[in-house]
Design a protein around this motif. Structure first.
Motif, PDB file in Angstrom:
ATOM      1  N   ASP A  61       0.837  -1.206   0.000  1.00 59.25           N
ATOM      2  CA  ASP A  61       0.000   0.000   0.000  1.00 59.25           C
ATOM      3  C   ASP A  61       0.873   1.258   0.000  1.00 59.25           C
ATOM      4  OD1 ASP A  61      -1.440   2.296   1.556  1.00 59.25           O
ATOM      5  OD2 ASP A  61      -3.080   0.964   0.952  1.00 59.25           O
ATOM      6  N   ILE A  62       1.879   1.273   0.843  1.00 60.41           N
ATOM      7  CA  ILE A  62       2.784   2.428   0.905  1.00 60.41           C
ATOM      8  C   ILE A  62       3.488   2.615  -0.432  1.00 60.41           C
ATOM      9  CG2 ILE A  62       4.910   3.311   1.962  1.00 60.41           C
ATOM     10  CD1 ILE A  62       3.940   1.950   4.594  1.00 60.41           C
ATOM     11  N   ALA A  63       3.951   1.524  -1.012  1.00 59.51           N
ATOM     12  CA  ALA A  63       4.657   1.610  -2.297  1.00 59.51           C
ATOM     13  C   ALA A  63       3.755   2.182  -3.383  1.00 59.51           C
ATOM     14  CB  ALA A  63       5.165   0.234  -2.704  1.00 59.51           C
ATOM     15  N   ILE A  64       2.535   1.725  -3.451  1.00 60.18           N
ATOM     16  CA  ILE A  64       1.605   2.174  -4.493  1.00 60.18           C
ATOM     17  C   ILE A  64       1.205   3.633  -4.296  1.00 60.18           C
ATOM     18  CG2 ILE A  64      -0.757   1.873  -5.367  1.00 60.18           C
ATOM     19  CD1 ILE A  64      -0.299  -1.187  -4.843  1.00 60.18           C
ATOM     20  N   HIS A  65       0.941   4.001  -3.067  1.00 63.91           N
ATOM     21  CA  HIS A  65       0.423   5.346  -2.810  1.00 63.91           C
ATOM     22  C   HIS A  65       1.500   6.400  -2.573  1.00 63.91           C
ATOM     23  CE1 HIS A  65      -3.158   2.825  -2.199  1.00 63.91           C
ATOM     24  NE2 HIS A  65      -3.748   3.848  -2.790  1.00 63.91           N
ATOM     25  N   GLU A 115       4.123   6.570  -4.847  1.00 62.45           N
ATOM     26  CA  GLU A 115       4.851   6.629  -6.113  1.00 62.45           C
ATOM     27  C   GLU A 115       5.055   8.066  -6.599  1.00 62.45           C
ATOM     28  OE1 GLU A 115       4.088   2.414  -8.357  1.00 62.45           O
ATOM     29  OE2 GLU A 115       2.574   3.964  -8.632  1.00 62.45           O
ATOM     30  N   ASN A 116       4.175   8.960  -6.191  1.00 59.57           N
ATOM     31  CA  ASN A 116       4.306  10.364  -6.597  1.00 59.57           C
ATOM     32  C   ASN A 116       5.253  11.141  -5.688  1.00 59.57           C
ATOM     33  OD1 ASN A 116       2.785  10.530  -4.300  1.00 59.57           O
ATOM     34  ND2 ASN A 116       1.030  11.528  -5.238  1.00 59.57           N
ATOM     35  N   GLY A 117       5.872  10.471  -4.738  1.00 60.90           N
ATOM     36  CA  GLY A 117       6.846  11.115  -3.861  1.00 60.90           C
ATOM     37  C   GLY A 117       6.287  11.598  -2.540  1.00 60.90           C
ATOM     38  N   GLN A 118       4.976  11.515  -2.367  1.00 56.32           N
ATOM     39  CA  GLN A 118       4.375  11.961  -1.113  1.00 56.32           C
ATOM     40  C   GLN A 118       4.385  10.836  -0.084  1.00 56.32           C
ATOM     41  OE1 GLN A 118       0.479  13.336  -2.187  1.00 56.32           O
ATOM     42  NE2 GLN A 118       1.213  15.384  -2.669  1.00 56.32           N
ATOM     43  N   ALA A 119       4.479  11.237   1.166  1.00 60.75           N
ATOM     44  CA  ALA A 119       4.419  10.266   2.254  1.00 60.75           C
ATOM     45  C   ALA A 119       2.970   9.814   2.450  1.00 60.75           C
ATOM     46  CB  ALA A 119       4.964  10.891   3.537  1.00 60.75           C
ATOM     47  N   VAL A 120       2.804   8.585   2.878  1.00 59.23           N
ATOM     48  CA  VAL A 120       1.474   8.004   3.085  1.00 59.23           C
ATOM     49  C   VAL A 120       1.185   7.988   4.577  1.00 59.23           C
ATOM     50  CG1 VAL A 120       0.046   5.966   2.700  1.00 59.23           C
ATOM     51  CG2 VAL A 120       1.811   6.556   1.044  1.00 59.23           C
ATOM     52  N   ARG A 121       0.076   8.559   4.969  1.00 56.36           N
ATOM     53  CA  ARG A 121      -0.298   8.616   6.386  1.00 56.36           C
ATOM     54  C   ARG A 121      -0.865   7.281   6.847  1.00 56.36           C
ATOM     55  NH1 ARG A 121      -3.081  14.499   6.104  1.00 56.36           N
ATOM     56  NH2 ARG A 121      -1.117  15.638   6.023  1.00 56.36           N
ATOM     57  N   SER A 122      -0.583   6.962   8.094  1.00 59.34           N
ATOM     58  CA  SER A 122      -1.068   5.699   8.640  1.00 59.34           C
ATOM     59  C   SER A 122      -2.587   5.668   8.700  1.00 59.34           C
ATOM     60  CB  SER A 122      -0.458   5.433  10.021  1.00 59.34           C
ATOM     61  OG  SER A 122      -0.844   6.425  10.931  1.00 59.34           O
ATOM     62  N   SER A 123      -3.225   6.801   8.925  1.00 55.88           N
ATOM     63  CA  SER A 123      -4.691   6.828   8.960  1.00 55.88           C
ATOM     64  C   SER A 123      -5.287   6.447   7.608  1.00 55.88           C
ATOM     65  CB  SER A 123      -5.195   8.208   9.390  1.00 55.88           C
ATOM     66  OG  SER A 123      -4.754   9.203   8.493  1.00 55.88           O
ATOM     67  N   GLU A 124      -4.614   6.834   6.521  1.00 53.26           N
ATOM     68  CA  GLU A 124      -5.077   6.480   5.179  1.00 53.26           C
ATOM     69  C   GLU A 124      -4.926   4.979   4.939  1.00 53.26           C
ATOM     70  OE1 GLU A 124      -2.518   8.910   2.833  1.00 53.26           O
ATOM     71  OE2 GLU A 124      -3.688  10.725   3.157  1.00 53.26           O
ATOM     72  N   ILE A 125      -3.792   4.438   5.365  1.00 54.28           N
ATOM     73  CA  ILE A 125      -3.553   2.998   5.216  1.00 54.28           C
ATOM     74  C   ILE A 125      -4.587   2.224   6.025  1.00 54.28           C
ATOM     75  CG2 ILE A 125      -1.920   1.106   5.609  1.00 54.28           C
ATOM     76  CD1 ILE A 125       0.327   3.249   5.440  1.00 54.28           C
ATOM     77  N   ASN A 137      10.624   4.547   5.782  1.00 54.31           N
ATOM     78  CA  ASN A 137      11.078   5.685   6.581  1.00 54.31           C
ATOM     79  C   ASN A 137       9.847   6.459   7.009  1.00 54.31           C
ATOM     80  OD1 ASN A 137      13.853   5.168   6.114  1.00 54.31           O
ATOM     81  ND2 ASN A 137      13.701   6.188   4.132  1.00 54.31           N
ATOM     82  N   GLY A 138       9.843   6.890   8.253  1.00 59.11           N
ATOM     83  CA  GLY A 138       8.751   7.700   8.761  1.00 59.11           C
ATOM     84  C   GLY A 138       9.140   9.167   8.756  1.00 59.11           C
ATOM     85  N   GLN A 139       8.177  10.007   8.399  1.00 63.22           N
ATOM     86  CA  GLN A 139       8.395  11.455   8.405  1.00 63.22           C
ATOM     87  C   GLN A 139       7.361  12.090   9.321  1.00 63.22           C
ATOM     88  OE1 GLN A 139       7.994  12.712   4.356  1.00 63.22           O
ATOM     89  NE2 GLN A 139       9.802  11.620   3.664  1.00 63.22           N
ATOM     90  N   LYS A 140       7.815  12.964  10.193  1.00 63.80           N
ATOM     91  CA  LYS A 140       6.905  13.651  11.101  1.00 63.80           C
ATOM     92  C   LYS A 140       6.454  14.962  10.476  1.00 63.80           C
ATOM     93  CE  LYS A 140       8.823  11.640  15.250  1.00 63.80           C
ATOM     94  NZ  LYS A 140       9.343  11.839  16.584  1.00 63.80           N
ATOM     95  N   GLY A 141       5.413  15.511  11.037  1.00 61.91           N
ATOM     96  CA  GLY A 141       4.949  16.825  10.595  1.00 61.91           C
ATOM     97  C   GLY A 141       3.652  16.768   9.825  1.00 61.91           C
ATOM     98  N   ILE A 142       3.237  17.927   9.369  1.00 65.83           N
ATOM     99  CA  ILE A 142       1.953  18.052   8.690  1.00 65.83           C
ATOM    100  C   ILE A 142       1.903  17.264   7.383  1.00 65.83           C
ATOM    101  CG2 ILE A 142       2.491  20.156   7.416  1.00 65.83           C
ATOM    102  CD1 ILE A 142      -0.426  21.039   8.226  1.00 65.83           C
ATOM    103  N   HIS A 143       3.016  17.131   6.719  1.00 66.03           N
ATOM    104  CA  HIS A 143       3.086  16.344   5.487  1.00 66.03           C
ATOM    105  C   HIS A 143       3.785  15.010   5.744  1.00 66.03           C
ATOM    106  CE1 HIS A 143       1.545  19.652   3.180  1.00 66.03           C
ATOM    107  NE2 HIS A 143       2.460  20.448   3.721  1.00 66.03           N
ATOM    108  N   GLY A 144       3.713  14.561   6.987  1.00 69.46           N
ATOM    109  CA  GLY A 144       4.394  13.341   7.385  1.00 69.46           C
ATOM    110  C   GLY A 144       3.667  12.086   6.954  1.00 69.46           C
ATOM    111  N   GLY A 145       4.311  10.972   7.203  1.00 68.31           N
ATOM    112  CA  GLY A 145       3.775   9.667   6.847  1.00 68.31           C
ATOM    113  C   GLY A 145       4.916   8.713   6.581  1.00 68.31           C
TER     114      GLY A 145
END
Length: 149
Positions: free
Chosen positions: A16-20, A22-32, A57-65
């Protein structure tokens, strides 16, 4: 071979993370959690294992995921299975339970050892990219059907 829910969900979450991402954005756990119908608490345990195994890799912050730590082509499913459950590809035969020349030993040598070797060779060839490709192909097939009533 017994597949635990943790292993199955770990593979699903990583895919799921790999697919979502692909555009370079981090995927939030709530979405998964929502997409895969996994409780947030259980998902966090799975993500911890994926981070410890250096798959994400996990990223914190408003655009985290979460994002993959390396390209999907370089993530071997063998490594992923071992990280999530190091017993999954272990031999299922207990040598202490049989005589070295008994029927159980023959069954082990002829059947279980060969089956374990085959599964190991099969999974060593697969990457996360193979799962992504299969997912995308199956999605396209489902969309191509048209029903008339």
């Amino acid at each position: 071979m017994k597949i635990s829910t943790r292993v199955e969900m770990g593979i699903v979450v990583l895919t799921d993370i790999a697919i979502h991402s692909e555009n370079g954005q981090a995927v939030r756990s709530s979405e998964i959690s929502q997409r895969q119908n996994i409780s947030q608490k259980y998902l966090e345990q799975i993500l911890l294992g994926l981070r410890q195994g250096k798959f994400v890799n996990g990223q914190k912050g408003i655009h985290g995921g979460y994002q993959l730590s390396r390209p999907a082509e370089k993530i071997q499913l063998f490594d992923l299975l071992n990280a999530l459950d190091n017993n999954i590809l272990a031999n299922t035969y207990d040598a202490d339970m049989a005589q070295p020349d008994g029927i159980r030993a023959s069954v082990n040598n002829c059947l279980w050892s060969n089956l374990n070797s085959y599964m190991r060779r099969f999974i060593e060839k697969m990457t996360l990219a193979d799962l992504i490709k299969e997912y995308k192909e199956s999605c396209c097939k489902q969309k191509d059907y048209m029903y008339y009533i």
